[in-house]
Design a protein around this motif. Sequence first.
Motif, PDB file in Angstrom:
ATOM      1  N   PRO A  81      41.831  46.360  22.308  1.00  0.00           N
ATOM      2  CA  PRO A  81      42.146  46.001  23.944  1.00  0.00           C
ATOM      3  C   PRO A  81      40.962  45.711  24.638  1.00  0.00           C
ATOM      4  CG  PRO A  81      42.476  48.320  23.315  1.00  0.00           C
ATOM      5  CD  PRO A  81      42.012  47.685  22.093  1.00  0.00           C
ATOM      6  N   PHE A  82      41.104  44.859  25.500  1.00  0.00           N
ATOM      7  CA  PHE A  82      40.109  44.422  26.481  1.00  0.00           C
ATOM      8  C   PHE A  82      41.093  44.269  27.744  1.00  0.00           C
ATOM      9  CE2 PHE A  82      36.008  42.391  27.402  1.00  0.00           C
ATOM     10  CZ  PHE A  82      36.042  42.158  28.754  1.00  0.00           C
ATOM     11  N   LEU A  83      40.744  45.239  28.832  1.00  0.00           N
ATOM     12  CA  LEU A  83      41.883  45.294  30.133  1.00  0.00           C
ATOM     13  C   LEU A  83      41.026  44.597  31.138  1.00  0.00           C
ATOM     14  CD1 LEU A  83      44.493  46.492  31.419  1.00  0.00           C
ATOM     15  CD2 LEU A  83      43.153  48.539  31.789  1.00  0.00           C
ATOM     16  N   ILE A  84      41.824  43.785  31.791  1.00  0.00           N
ATOM     17  CA  ILE A  84      41.535  42.915  32.925  1.00  0.00           C
ATOM     18  C   ILE A  84      42.509  43.868  34.061  1.00  0.00           C
ATOM     19  CG2 ILE A  84      41.159  40.685  34.177  1.00  0.00           C
ATOM     20  CD1 ILE A  84      39.503  41.128  31.666  1.00  0.00           C
ATOM     21  N   ILE A  85      41.939  43.935  34.930  1.00  0.00           N
ATOM     22  CA  ILE A  85      42.849  44.741  36.178  1.00  0.00           C
ATOM     23  C   ILE A  85      42.767  43.506  37.475  1.00  0.00           C
ATOM     24  CG2 ILE A  85      43.118  46.559  38.271  1.00  0.00           C
ATOM     25  CD1 ILE A  85      41.429  48.371  36.071  1.00  0.00           C
ATOM     26  N   ARG A  86      43.803  43.305  37.665  1.00  0.00           N
ATOM     27  CA  ARG A  86      43.883  42.034  38.513  1.00  0.00           C
ATOM     28  C   ARG A  86      44.554  42.494  40.052  1.00  0.00           C
ATOM     29  NH1 ARG A  86      43.066  36.460  38.605  1.00  0.00           N
ATOM     30  NH2 ARG A  86      44.043  35.371  40.512  1.00  0.00           N
ATOM     31  N   PRO A  87      43.669  42.775  40.906  1.00  0.00           N
ATOM     32  CA  PRO A  87      43.930  43.339  42.208  1.00  0.00           C
ATOM     33  C   PRO A  87      44.961  42.242  42.855  1.00  0.00           C
ATOM     34  CG  PRO A  87      41.592  43.325  41.972  1.00  0.00           C
ATOM     35  CD  PRO A  87      42.097  42.624  40.909  1.00  0.00           C
ATOM     36  N   HIS A  88      45.992  42.873  43.787  1.00  0.00           N
ATOM     37  CA  HIS A  88      46.589  42.243  44.499  1.00  0.00           C
ATOM     38  C   HIS A  88      45.895  41.612  45.533  1.00  0.00           C
ATOM     39  CE1 HIS A  88      49.577  41.389  47.726  1.00  0.00           C
ATOM     40  NE2 HIS A  88      50.732  41.447  46.854  1.00  0.00           N
ATOM     41  N   PRO A  89      46.054  40.322  46.039  1.00  0.00           N
ATOM     42  CA  PRO A  89      45.321  39.786  47.165  1.00  0.00           C
ATOM     43  C   PRO A  89      45.045  40.535  48.331  1.00  0.00           C
ATOM     44  CG  PRO A  89      46.803  38.117  46.251  1.00  0.00           C
ATOM     45  CD  PRO A  89      47.173  39.454  45.782  1.00  0.00           C
ATOM     46  N   ARG A  90      45.929  41.427  48.807  1.00  0.00           N
ATOM     47  CA  ARG A  90      45.753  42.274  49.925  1.00  0.00           C
ATOM     48  C   ARG A  90      45.417  43.689  49.510  1.00  0.00           C
ATOM     49  NH1 ARG A  90      49.919  43.526  52.692  1.00  0.00           N
ATOM     50  NH2 ARG A  90      51.744  42.976  51.137  1.00  0.00           N
ATOM     51  N   GLU A  91      44.899  43.994  48.438  1.00  0.00           N
ATOM     52  CA  GLU A  91      44.528  45.220  47.785  1.00  0.00           C
ATOM     53  C   GLU A  91      43.298  45.676  48.291  1.00  0.00           C
ATOM     54  OE1 GLU A  91      45.633  47.989  43.993  1.00  0.00           O
ATOM     55  OE2 GLU A  91      45.476  45.945  43.721  1.00  0.00           O
TER      56      GLU A  91
END
Length: 324
Positions: free
Chosen positions: A256-266
């Motif tokens: 696995p290679f995990l990408i965390i994509r924040p919410h634009p308002r996070e």
Amino acid sequence: MTATQTRVLLASRDPGSANMLVGLHWLINGGGSASLLEDYLTTLNLEADAKLTVRAWGPAVKVWQDYGAESIAAEPGEGSIEDEIALASSWLEQVDPHVIVTGLDDVDAVRTRALWVSAREKRIPVIVLADNETFLFDRCFDLDRAPFEPEMVVVSSQAARSGFETGMFPLEKLFVLPNLAQERIKSDDQSYNDLREDWGAAKHHTVILFVSLVGAEMIKKGRIPPFDEKKMLDDLLEALSVGQLGLPDGPAIQDPFLIIRPHPREDISKFSWLETAKFPFPVIVSTAGSPKDAIYSTDWVAGRRSGVVDEAILRQARVYLMCD
């Protein structure tokens, strides 16, 4: 609203709202089917050659830029209520719109509500395009937190319409039409910018995109969300550590290679703890590319139903729906 509207002000802060307004812009400028265009023009009482003026700020700016509207200027960030009322009044004087179309920005969006109030004072109709089906009635209030009734609210299902009914919202102001953000996605091609190299992912990696949310931010604004993105991430990290997307019986994952994509308002500082944490696989936080780029660059999309997760479903990506 009786006379046909020719000058239209499109205004939003939040990305979900912006996606709806981009969808309307796309539809009026030749996107979508003739029947969909007719349904929207008739319901919203707009001219086919309506002049659309865009005002975008905050996360909405990138949505418009991803759409291809590079000339969209990023408006300044929100200020005090007094400043926002003055700005809203200035915009209305500059554009002189026959109607304002906004999304249903979240509870802390002052400028959107300043526009609503200023438009009401000037007897300019307000149309709201709801991008989802949650917390709709709870977001219809003015700057004094008193209930605000736009001249029209467009939702995408009868279920959402019923949610307004329970809040004693006048049903004659509610209309059900297809979600324009989703209609635009359905008609889109599959060209994208591959982000795997930017992320540092190798060919052997199984790349998972975790779509984060703004639960912690919502709590600070006085609204309790039905999810906890921190717990969702913790659960995903635990599952990936033993080669699964979820416990006890989620899909098996290798390398696995995990990408965390924040919410634009996070507030991405909530992920700072990851800088010193150790995992048996790579974990990064990235906002690179558009949602479309990120979705097509990954092997799995994981998260709770949201704008990006719904887009991944529409794009027929492999999606692992999570609950907290």
